[in-house]
Design an enzyme around this catalytic site. Structure first.
Site, PDB file in Angstrom:
ATOM      1  N   ASN A  88      -6.909  -9.280   0.906  1.00 21.67           N
ATOM      2  CA  ASN A  88      -6.008 -10.073   1.748  1.00 21.67           C
ATOM      3  C   ASN A  88      -4.612  -9.897   1.176  1.00 21.67           C
ATOM      4  O   ASN A  88      -4.295 -10.454   0.126  1.00 21.67           O
ATOM      5  CB  ASN A  88      -6.433 -11.553   1.710  1.00 21.67           C
ATOM      6  CG  ASN A  88      -5.427 -12.442   2.423  1.00 21.67           C
ATOM      7  OD1 ASN A  88      -4.584 -11.952   3.177  1.00 21.67           O
ATOM      8  ND2 ASN A  88      -5.519 -13.742   2.189  1.00 21.67           N
TER       9      ASN A  88
ATOM     10  N   LYS B 128      -1.896 -10.955   2.261  1.00 23.05           N
ATOM     11  CA  LYS B 128      -0.998 -12.094   2.537  1.00 23.05           C
ATOM     12  C   LYS B 128       0.343 -11.556   3.066  1.00 23.05           C
ATOM     13  O   LYS B 128       0.351 -10.594   3.826  1.00 23.05           O
ATOM     14  CB  LYS B 128      -0.828 -12.954   1.288  1.00 23.05           C
ATOM     15  CG  LYS B 128      -2.176 -13.322   0.669  1.00 23.05           C
ATOM     16  CD  LYS B 128      -2.077 -14.446  -0.308  1.00 23.05           C
ATOM     17  CE  LYS B 128      -3.414 -14.607  -1.018  1.00 23.05           C
ATOM     18  NZ  LYS B 128      -3.594 -15.911  -1.613  1.00 23.05           N
TER      19      LYS B 128
ATOM     20  N   GLY C  40      -5.358 -18.069  -6.007  1.00 25.74           N
ATOM     21  CA  GLY C  40      -4.033 -17.818  -6.576  1.00 25.74           C
ATOM     22  C   GLY C  40      -3.735 -18.615  -7.833  1.00 25.74           C
ATOM     23  O   GLY C  40      -2.595 -18.693  -8.271  1.00 25.74           O
TER      24      GLY C  40
ATOM     25  N   HIS D 250      -8.254 -19.268   6.799  1.00 24.52           N
ATOM     26  CA  HIS D 250      -7.917 -19.093   5.380  1.00 24.52           C
ATOM     27  C   HIS D 250      -7.278 -20.391   4.867  1.00 24.52           C
ATOM     28  O   HIS D 250      -6.561 -21.076   5.603  1.00 24.52           O
ATOM     29  CB  HIS D 250      -6.949 -17.920   5.216  1.00 24.52           C
ATOM     30  CG  HIS D 250      -6.692 -17.582   3.780  1.00 24.52           C
ATOM     31  ND1 HIS D 250      -5.755 -18.250   3.023  1.00 24.52           N
ATOM     32  CD2 HIS D 250      -7.285 -16.688   2.948  1.00 24.52           C
ATOM     33  CE1 HIS D 250      -5.764 -17.764   1.795  1.00 24.52           C
ATOM     34  NE2 HIS D 250      -6.692 -16.816   1.717  1.00 24.52           N
TER      35      HIS D 250
ATOM     36  N   GLU E  21      -4.782 -21.029   3.140  1.00 26.34           N
ATOM     37  CA  GLU E  21      -3.327 -21.156   3.318  1.00 26.34           C
ATOM     38  C   GLU E  21      -2.982 -21.530   4.750  1.00 26.34           C
ATOM     39  O   GLU E  21      -2.024 -22.273   4.997  1.00 26.34           O
ATOM     40  CB  GLU E  21      -2.630 -19.863   2.857  1.00 26.34           C
ATOM     41  CG  GLU E  21      -2.602 -19.782   1.340  1.00 26.34           C
ATOM     42  CD  GLU E  21      -2.650 -18.380   0.762  1.00 26.34           C
ATOM     43  OE1 GLU E  21      -2.320 -17.406   1.472  1.00 26.34           O
ATOM     44  OE2 GLU E  21      -3.027 -18.256  -0.422  1.00 26.34           O
TER      45      GLU E  21
ATOM     46  N   GLU F 207     -14.214 -19.752  -0.277  1.00 16.31           N
ATOM     47  CA  GLU F 207     -13.042 -19.691  -1.153  1.00 16.31           C
ATOM     48  C   GLU F 207     -12.653 -21.106  -1.555  1.00 16.31           C
ATOM     49  O   GLU F 207     -11.951 -21.798  -0.801  1.00 16.31           O
ATOM     50  CB  GLU F 207     -11.864 -19.053  -0.405  1.00 16.31           C
ATOM     51  CG  GLU F 207     -12.121 -17.632   0.032  1.00 16.31           C
ATOM     52  CD  GLU F 207     -10.818 -16.880   0.197  1.00 16.31           C
ATOM     53  OE1 GLU F 207     -10.623 -15.896  -0.517  1.00 16.31           O
ATOM     54  OE2 GLU F 207      -9.973 -17.286   1.002  1.00 16.31           O
TER      55      GLU F 207
ATOM     56  N   SER G 250      -9.090 -15.885  -6.962  1.00 14.43           N
ATOM     57  CA  SER G 250      -8.665 -15.292  -8.236  1.00 14.43           C
ATOM     58  C   SER G 250      -9.640 -14.244  -8.778  1.00 14.43           C
ATOM     59  O   SER G 250      -9.818 -14.144  -9.992  1.00 14.43           O
ATOM     60  CB  SER G 250      -8.420 -16.386  -9.285  1.00 14.43           C
ATOM     61  OG  SER G 250      -7.348 -17.211  -8.879  1.00 14.43           O
TER      62      SER G 250
HETATM   63  C1  PEP Z   1      -7.170 -15.068  -0.919  1.00 13.61           C
HETATM   64  O1  PEP Z   1      -6.025 -14.945  -0.541  1.00 13.61           O
HETATM   65  O2  PEP Z   1      -8.084 -15.152  -0.086  1.00 13.61           O
HETATM   66  C2  PEP Z   1      -7.447 -15.146  -2.354  1.00 13.61           C
HETATM   67  C3  PEP Z   1      -8.665 -15.343  -2.753  1.00 13.61           C
HETATM   68  O3  PEP Z   1      -6.367 -14.980  -3.200  1.00 13.61           O
HETATM   69  P1  PEP Z   1      -6.418 -14.732  -4.793  1.00 13.61           P
HETATM   70  O4  PEP Z   1      -7.421 -13.630  -5.035  1.00 13.61           O
HETATM   71  O5  PEP Z   1      -5.033 -14.342  -5.159  1.00 13.61           O
HETATM   72  O6  PEP Z   1      -6.864 -16.023  -5.405  1.00 13.61           O
END
Ligand code: PEP
Length: 250
Positions: free
Chosen positions: A9, A11, A173, A96, A98, A167, A211
């Site tokens: 992803n 972003k 993040g 997601h 975010e 997630e 992460s």
């Molecule tokens: C994501 O954006 O779905 C995500 C898991 O980000 P990160 O790996 O940076 O935590």
């Protein structure tokens, strides 16, 4: 029975030029592996570039990070499913964290988006996950079940095209990870729950995200319940992404 899926992803990173440079570097050392797929959720403006570069690679696909459920209309700033498909996307992230927490996306919205994606020919990746507060209250399973309930009422052939990404919001993040065993336990509970909604649980991929880094990916995908990873930060560097997609699964 289920493929192992590595989904990046990006972003709000990598415009068309950055996407081209990334994929050119990635493809120089990419070797397809049976049963493994690599998906790229690019910003809308970069999808056509990604789709053109992955064309001819059966295990690679371009996806969109955010869709609107209407096909067209006065929705400034939005991208519809037919537009994403025209640009070359074959999958869409839906819900997601975010989108949910920064932009107020609701379960009603994610339900509409899952249906729009399916109707328009995109594979939806429904993202679910609890906040730290919800986890500490012991509400993790109640939250992910409620978020997964938007799949209720879908036909079997539609459910067969859905993926789920677990997630935990507190792991995205932040550098914090759910332990592989904890993640696998939640995946098992999600699988059981969506099975009750009619989903083909033996074939439905459930990815873990939060992460994930080259040194944590192997232990996660070693869990039979974890069918791959959804990765933000570490998917932006072709070297760390290459390391993640080629991680051993023993
Ligand atoms: C994501 O954006 O779905 C995500 C898991 O980000 P990160 O790996 O940076 O935590």
């Amino acid at each position: 029975m289920r493929p192992l899926i590595f989904a990046g992803n990006w972003k709000m990173h990598l415009g068309p030029q950055g996407a081209r440079e990334f994929l050119t570097t990635f493809l120089e050392s990419y070797t397809p592996t049976a049963g493994r797929e690599v998906w790229f959720f690019a910003p809308a403006v970069s999808i056509a570039t990604v789709a053109a570069l992955v064309k001819g690679h059966a295990a690679l696909r371009a996806g969109i990070q955010h869709i609107h459920w209407e096909a067209k209309g006065a929705f400034t700033g939005e991208t519809s499913v037919p537009m994403a498909v025209e640009a070359g996307a074959t999958a869409a992230l839906v819900g997601h964290s975010e989108r949910r927490h920064l932009f107020g996306e609701t379960d009603r919205d994610t339900g509409l988006k899952v249906r729009a994606a399916l109707a328009g020919g995109l594979r939806p990746v429904l993202c679910v996950g609890e906040t730290l507060e919800e986890r500490e209250r012991g509400d993790t399973l109640a939250v992910v079940r409620r978020q997964a309930d938007v799949l209720s009422g879908l036909a079997p052939d539609e459910l067969a095209r859905v993926l789920i990404a677990y997630e935990p919001v507190w792991a995205i993040g932040t550098g914090r990870n759910a332990s592989p065993a904890d993640a696998a336990e939640v995946h098992g509970a999600i699988r059981q729950h969506v099975g009750g909604l009619g989903a083909p649980v033996d074939t439905m991929p459930i990815l873990y995200g939060g992460s994930v880094k080259p040194d944590s990916a192997a232990a996660l995908v070693a869990e039979s319940e974890i069918d791959g990873v959804l990765v933000g930060g570490a998917s932006l560097d072709p070297t760390s992404w290459q390391a993640i997609v080629s991680v051993r699964r023993d």
